[in-house]
Structures are given as structure tokens and as C-alpha cells.
Design a protein around this motif. Structure first.
Motif, PDB file in Angstrom:
ATOM      1  N   GLY A  19      22.733  41.745  -3.839  1.00  0.00           N
ATOM      2  CA  GLY A  19      22.625  40.807  -4.770  1.00  0.00           C
ATOM      3  C   GLY A  19      23.140  41.521  -6.161  1.00  0.00           C
ATOM      4  N   GLU A  66      21.285  42.016  -8.853  1.00  0.00           N
ATOM      5  CA  GLU A  66      20.547  42.661  -9.477  1.00  0.00           C
ATOM      6  C   GLU A  66      20.407  44.218  -8.681  1.00  0.00           C
ATOM      7  OE1 GLU A  66      19.892  39.636  -8.330  1.00  0.00           O
ATOM      8  OE2 GLU A  66      19.664  38.340 -10.195  1.00  0.00           O
ATOM      9  N   ALA A  67      20.464  44.048  -7.414  1.00  0.00           N
ATOM     10  CA  ALA A  67      20.381  45.386  -6.752  1.00  0.00           C
ATOM     11  C   ALA A  67      21.636  46.204  -7.313  1.00  0.00           C
ATOM     12  CB  ALA A  67      20.661  45.058  -5.213  1.00  0.00           C
ATOM     13  N   ARG A 100      28.658  37.778 -14.556  1.00  0.00           N
ATOM     14  CA  ARG A 100      27.979  37.520 -13.183  1.00  0.00           C
ATOM     15  C   ARG A 100      28.969  36.543 -12.530  1.00  0.00           C
ATOM     16  NH1 ARG A 100      22.075  37.551 -11.218  1.00  0.00           N
ATOM     17  NH2 ARG A 100      22.025  36.073  -9.650  1.00  0.00           N
ATOM     18  N   ALA A 141      29.020  35.536  -7.147  1.00  0.00           N
ATOM     19  CA  ALA A 141      28.260  34.800  -6.021  1.00  0.00           C
ATOM     20  C   ALA A 141      28.538  33.294  -5.989  1.00  0.00           C
ATOM     21  CB  ALA A 141      26.684  35.160  -6.392  1.00  0.00           C
ATOM     22  N   GLU A 198      27.909  31.113  -7.815  1.00  0.00           N
ATOM     23  CA  GLU A 198      26.912  30.298  -8.720  1.00  0.00           C
ATOM     24  C   GLU A 198      27.751  29.627  -9.966  1.00  0.00           C
ATOM     25  OE1 GLU A 198      23.439  33.982  -8.495  1.00  0.00           O
ATOM     26  OE2 GLU A 198      25.289  34.025  -9.887  1.00  0.00           O
ATOM     27  N   SER A 199      26.887  28.871 -10.652  1.00  0.00           N
ATOM     28  CA  SER A 199      27.805  28.319 -11.618  1.00  0.00           C
ATOM     29  C   SER A 199      27.165  28.638 -13.083  1.00  0.00           C
ATOM     30  CB  SER A 199      27.453  26.624 -11.498  1.00  0.00           C
ATOM     31  OG  SER A 199      28.193  26.103 -12.714  1.00  0.00           O
ATOM     32  N   GLY A 200      27.958  29.409 -13.795  1.00  0.00           N
ATOM     33  CA  GLY A 200      27.601  29.990 -14.927  1.00  0.00           C
ATOM     34  C   GLY A 200      27.408  28.708 -16.095  1.00  0.00           C
ATOM     35  N   LYS A 250      25.745  24.847  -5.983  1.00  0.00           N
ATOM     36  CA  LYS A 250      27.141  25.313  -6.508  1.00  0.00           C
ATOM     37  C   LYS A 250      27.465  24.214  -7.851  1.00  0.00           C
ATOM     38  CE  LYS A 250      27.568  28.210  -3.432  1.00  0.00           C
ATOM     39  NZ  LYS A 250      27.408  29.730  -3.794  1.00  0.00           N
ATOM     40  N   GLY A 309      24.716  23.522 -10.091  1.00  0.00           N
ATOM     41  CA  GLY A 309      24.226  24.678 -11.016  1.00  0.00           C
ATOM     42  C   GLY A 309      22.680  25.059 -10.674  1.00  0.00           C
ATOM     43  N   ALA A 316      21.549  27.235  -8.124  1.00  0.00           N
ATOM     44  CA  ALA A 316      21.386  28.328  -6.819  1.00  0.00           C
ATOM     45  C   ALA A 316      19.908  28.588  -6.717  1.00  0.00           C
ATOM     46  CB  ALA A 316      22.486  29.248  -7.143  1.00  0.00           C
ATOM     47  N   ARG A 369      33.189  39.665  -5.974  1.00  0.00           N
ATOM     48  CA  ARG A 369      33.082  39.683  -4.703  1.00  0.00           C
ATOM     49  C   ARG A 369      34.466  39.942  -3.867  1.00  0.00           C
ATOM     50  NH1 ARG A 369      27.347  37.269  -3.163  1.00  0.00           N
ATOM     51  NH2 ARG A 369      25.816  39.132  -3.734  1.00  0.00           N
TER      52      ARG A 369
END
Lengths: 373, 373
Positions: free
Chosen positions: B22, B24-25, B37, B40, B42-44, B226, B229, B231, B335
Motif C-alpha cells: 500500500g 502508506e507502507a 497518489r 492504485a 483510486e479516484s482522486g 473506481k 470514488g 475505494a 505502479r
């Protein structure tokens, strides 16, 4: 039939079921709104204001997945409990964790020990993994430690379930008895010590963290659903050795936690003043339920939980009648144990005064109706 | 070792793992905050304002468990899609649903078909239930429908996974090819058609609901993670025949849904104007990523998703270098695919202008450094 034809034989053998009918389903079935939701051992006192504030803050980040390592929540729990975070695993409520625990140790046909009338969701997960439930009757409304131990040894069981304090009876064992039970179990039997209600238990009912934390065959389960007032957030955790905790990483849904829920749990843990206050309110509500029961000729059993189990003094049909009429005539949602002899009782969750007032008004009417009817 | 000594042989054979590290890791490992970010999917862009409002409203009810029947969400989805709610199952994100689907059909040693480099979390669940993965290479950066079909038939597989649109490549098949693939599969092979990215796909890439809804061996998985928004809320759902949908009721965690998350999903579904708007923003961001890639001599692949996969034109080490340096030097989280030949690429999520501006500034610097290094 519209079901895929090649489900596994185990899956084909299982019923489609719900361990508990939810209050919303009751509302739909009865066409009647619930006025007092005091059946699922949720906390009508709600979470702290600081938690509601944290939820509203976290809303803006709900587009992000939650940290799959649950680092911050585990660290907060570790600090709170005075143990390393490696001893902690986090999951989607105790229900979700129980499913994972069963999956870790149970193969088809294996015996699993629990109490007859104990937590149905545990039984559901055992069945779902093909385990064979071996149920030990309660003794005097308490889980029977000697009986559970004897069954675990006799069956060479890989898993035994004990809730302390107990649901559905509200009873508890003192810490030293629980520790002795854990120590007496074979190393090849995993003890799930379900402590969902630990926050409301008398201090001497809870084994110290140190007393069990080094035993690879003990997993303690805890939750933010009860005293912390966050049932809808689905945040549970386990305490165990690091090695046993790490087993969850082999099968859990790493991105399964709600980000807002995790933020709420961290805030809840930080607000121990609120917890102290709510524990007092829960204790007062237990007393109130006891008085209402007594005024109606019923016997409230001692409780270490956020609910009170009330012995109605007759058979299961009578208890069922009270449960059903409270809902159908008054919109009051309570539950009752499912198995004899526990099912002579009804189970009422603690709640704010408004709900207790409803109960105080409705219960005598229901009992009169049942007597005349 | 502090691990319980009697985990099942299957569990003992599994590694403790995380399908994805992740963000955060990464921040903790690198000691550096993420500024963009965009790794992943996600939807910013976040959920709608109406959804944030619904979340804040629902906070006051988070002391209640969520309805275990998910009645209101299923009904809202049914109305939206024009099908009965019996065709819908709800779960804790597609990840959670994939775990359940695998459990429904896979026994130890059974072959399961997927694409080589396809969704790792599906593979994780297959391994977790003892399945044997049979992976079919991508053909021209698309999942190879003929290859998947041939493998399913050859192996007599109970389960095959297809993502359309695809992750990690962003590619897609037209609806008629997907329908033909589903129809060609044996009735004894369950197709998981993962449509996590359906909202951002061109209309002709999505089989109509009716085209597959009567096939007991097809489960389509969708999510609010997705384009909607959400996640962090963990709300996924499946479309299938009623019989296949009901199979989830045999094993799911009935009280596993976040109450706030469910409220958010219902609100998101009701705000289709926002979805329309955000799809436009996603499309514009895809174009922007394409331009940034082009300006840096990289080739953006066509995308039907909320991310763009960019061919870096060299080997995996080069792509890995870009991913690592974007993070370590600029705090930009992206990624990349995990398997050759896909891993010549990097994968960048669409996002608001601020994140794209960071990328536009950082990417040329990273590429210069790699060229000089």
C-alpha cells in the motif's frame, strides 16, 4: 434451477442462511418501524462526539483504500494495551475474524467444540468450512469449562470457542478460571477466547494481557462494535502470539477494511474518557432493565455485558411470545437465546432512557396480553 | 516459533503476504510523504458532494450494524440496472467477492484459468483455497480470449477469470467478443467477468445486462471503488442468476458491510450527474497522461479505465526504475505490471490537475537521471 452446476460438494450441502435476522428485515416483514432497537447488543449510546468528528473528517479521504497493513490502528492498540503491534491482527469485525480463524484450522469433518446455544455466527463459519460441531450444554447459565475441556480432549479438537463474558447469557468466569482453562487445553487445540464484551466486564473477569499472550494456541477477539458504539464500522482485532497473528496475513482480505471505520476506531481508542462515561451509562441501564424485569415478575440474570438476559420463568414459547409481541405491538426489537434451557430467557440490550421508557411501558402490557391470551 | 502448531496443511503451505504494497507502507519505508497518489486506480476526483453529505448524515447511525440483507442497496442497484434484486449480491469490495467466488467452486488441486499478469488478488485467493493457477499469456496487451477458452476446456476448469476492461493493461474487448467467449465456455466453467472499470469503458465494450444475466455460469463483479470514488468504503456487487447469487448467502459475512459505506454507495448511485461529470474528467486526465508520456518519448496505450498504461519501450528494469525514482525523488506513487512482457510498462491512475502537474514536472527529470545513470 439457476445455480451454477459445479459448486463444491461442501457448498452444495450448505443452506443459504442468515445467522441472525436483522432489525431492518423485521421492519420490512412486519411493516412496522422499530421504536426501540435493543436486540442486537449495539450501543444506542453511540460513539463519542470525538469519533463522530473523526468520521466526518475521514469522509474526505474515503476515495483512498485503507492501509492494508492497518499500521496506525495496530500501533494505537499496541500502545493502549502495552504490547508490540506484532501481537495484533485486525479484521472486519469479530464475525469476519471468526471466519478466518475457522479457515486457518478446520478441515472437512474435524470436530470443533463450543457451547450448546453459544454464538451462532461461529457455528455458521464452522459449518461453512465443513467442521463438525460438538456442543457442550451450559451449566447454570454459564459455559461449562470442564465440559468444554473434556470435549476438546476427547475429540482431539483443533478448535474450541469460549466467550467471556458470554453471549447470550451475560455470564462470566473469573480470570483465573479462564487462564486455567487455557493452560489445561492441549497445545494442539486453538482457543478462541471471544472478548467482544470485555469493556463492560468486571476487572477480575478479564485475564491480563500477559497471562495468555505467549500461548500460540490462544487467540483473543475484541471489537469496537459494543461499548465503543461502532457496530456499523466493522472493526475487530485479535490478540495472540506474533506467529499466530501472522497466519491471518495468509488468507485475509488485505484491502477489506473501511477507511472511515479505521479512523473511527483510532479516535474511539483515544477517547477513554468517553468509554468511562459510557460504561457508567451501560451499568445504569443494566440496573434499569433489572428493575423493569422485577416489576414484571421476571428475573434479570447478572450481566457483565452491554445487555441483560432475563429469565421469564416459563418455557421457550412464552419467551418467544414476549419477543414477538414487543415487536409486533410496540416496535420494540429484542432477541432471545435459541436453545433450551437458555431459551426460557429474553435478551435486552442496554440503551438510553428513551428506549428503556418504551420497554417499561410495553412489557407489562405484553405480559398481561400473554396471560389473558 | 510462536505460530499455532496445527494450522491446516494448506495454510501452512501459504506465505504470509500482501498482494499489493500500500502507499502508506511505501511512505513508512521511504520516510517520504506521497505528493501524488496515482498508483492504485483510486479516484482522486473523489465521490460526489452528495455522497460526502450522505456519509456525514450516516455517521449518526454507525452504532447500528448494517442490514445483513443489504436490501436498500440491492434495490437501488436493481432499479438502476433494470433487473430484479435477486440477481444481485453485495460484498466487501470486489476483492472480498473474489475470495468468496473462489471458495464456492475451488477445491484443492483444481485448475483455475487466468491471464499471466492479471489481477494478483484473484491469484492470491486461488492459492488460498489450494487451487492450481493456469495462466494464459496476454496477446498484444489484451487478454487472450481464445487462449483462455482453450485452457478452460483442456483443463476442465471450474473457474476462469476475465477482466474487461483489463487491469493492468487498460485494454478491452468489444461486448460481442465477451459474450461469444461466455457462450463458448462449458456450463461447468464459471466465468468471473470482472467489470471494476465498467463505468469508464466505451459503451460498446460492455455486454448488455440481458446478454449474460440468465447464464448460471457467469458472475459479473462491479464496484464503487473506481469511478464512484469510494475505494475506502469497500462496496462491491455481483450480477448473476438468482441461484448463483444466492450461493453467497451460504458463506458470506452477513454483518460484514460498513453501514456508512452502504449509505455512501446508495447516494453515489443516485447522483448520476456527478458520474457523468467525473467520467469526463477521467477522460481528460487520460488524454493528459497520454500527452505527458508522448512528451517524454513514451507510448500511452489505449485505455478504457481510470488509469493509463504506458509502454516505456525498454525492459522491466527500466520501467521499475521510473516507478522507484518517481516515488523516491518526487513522492509520486504509481505502479507497474508484474510479469513480462507487460512489465515494460508503467501504470498511472487518472487524477486532478495538481497530481498531473507533479507528474509532468517529475517524469522528464526521472528519465534524464535514468539515462545518465
Amino acid at each position: 434451477m439457476s445455480e451454477f452446476s459445479r459448486l463444491t460438494p461442501l457448498i452444495q450441502s450448505l443452506p443459504a442462511t442468515v445467522p441472525f435476522v436483522g432489525p431492518e428485515a423485521l421492519e420490512r416483514q412486519r411493516g412496522r418501524k422499530i421504536t426501540a432497537r435493543i436486540g442486537a447488543n449495539e450501543s444506542g449510546f453511540g460513539p463519542a462526539q470525538s469519533v463522530l468528528h473523526a468520521i466526518r473528517q475521514a469522509a474526505d479521504e474515503t476515495w483512498k483504500y485503507s492501509d492494508p497493513e492497518n499500521h496506525d490502528l495496530k500501533q494505537a492498540l499496541a500502545d493502549h494495551l502495552g504490547i508490540p503491534s506484532e501481537n495484533i491482527a485486525v479484521g472486519e469485525g469479530i464475525d469476519g475474524l471468526l471466519g478466518q480463524i475457522v479457515r486457518l484450522v478446520v478441515e472437512a469433518g474435524m470436530p470443533v467444540i463450543t457451547s450448546l446455544g453459544g454464538y451462532p455466527t461461529f457455528n455458521y463459519h464452522v459449518a461453512g468450512h465443513g467442521g463438525r460441531l460438538v456442543s457442550v450444554p451450559y451449566a447454570d447459565d454459564q459455559e461449562d469449562l470442564e465440559g468444554l475441556l473434556a470435549a476438546a480432549e476427547r475429540e482431539n479438537a483443533p478448535l474450541v470457542y469460549l466467550a467471556n463474558p458470554d453471549n447470550p447469557m451475560g455470564s462470566w468466569w473469573p480470570a483465573e478460571r479462564v487462564i486455567a482453562f487455557a493452560n489445561a487445553l492441549p497445545e494442539t487445540t486453538l482457543l478462541v477466547l471471544d472478548e467482544a464484551y470485555c469493556e463492560t466486564a468486571p476487572p477480575d473477569a478479564l485475564p491480563s494481557i500477559e497471562s495468555l499472550i505467549d500461548k500460540p494456541n490462544v487467540i483473543r477477539t475484541r471489537t469496537f462494535s459494543k461499548a465503543y458504539g461502532l457496530a456499523g464500522a466493522r472493526i475487530g482485532y485479535t490478540l495472540s502470539t506474533p506467529g499466530t497473528a501472522q497466519a491471518f496475513d495468509k488468507i485475509r482480505n488485505h484491502f477489506g477494511m473501511s477507511r472511515i471505520g479505521v479512523a473511527a476506531a483510532i479516535a474511539a481508542l483515544a477517547d477513554q474518557n468517553y468509554l468511562k462515561e459510557v460504561k457508567l451509562r451501560i451499568a445504569n441501564s443494566r440496573d434499569r432493565i433489572g428493575r423493569i424485569a422485577g416489576e414484571n415478575g421476571l428475573l434479570a440474570l447478572p450481566s457483565a455485558t452491554n445487555f441483560v438476559t432475563v429469565d421469564c420463568g416459563k418455557d421457550a414459547a412464552y419467551a418467544r411470545g414476549i419477543v414477538d409481541r414487543l415487536m409486533s405491538d410496540h416496535g420494540i426489537f429484542i432477541r432471545m437465546p435459541g436453545v433450551a434451557p437458555l431459551n426460557r430467557c429474553i435478551r435486552i440490550s442496554t440503551a438510553p432512557d428513551a428506549e428503556m421508557d418504551c420497554l417499561a411501558v410495553a412489557l407489562p402490557q405484553v405480559i398481561r396480553k400473554l396471560a389473558s391470551g
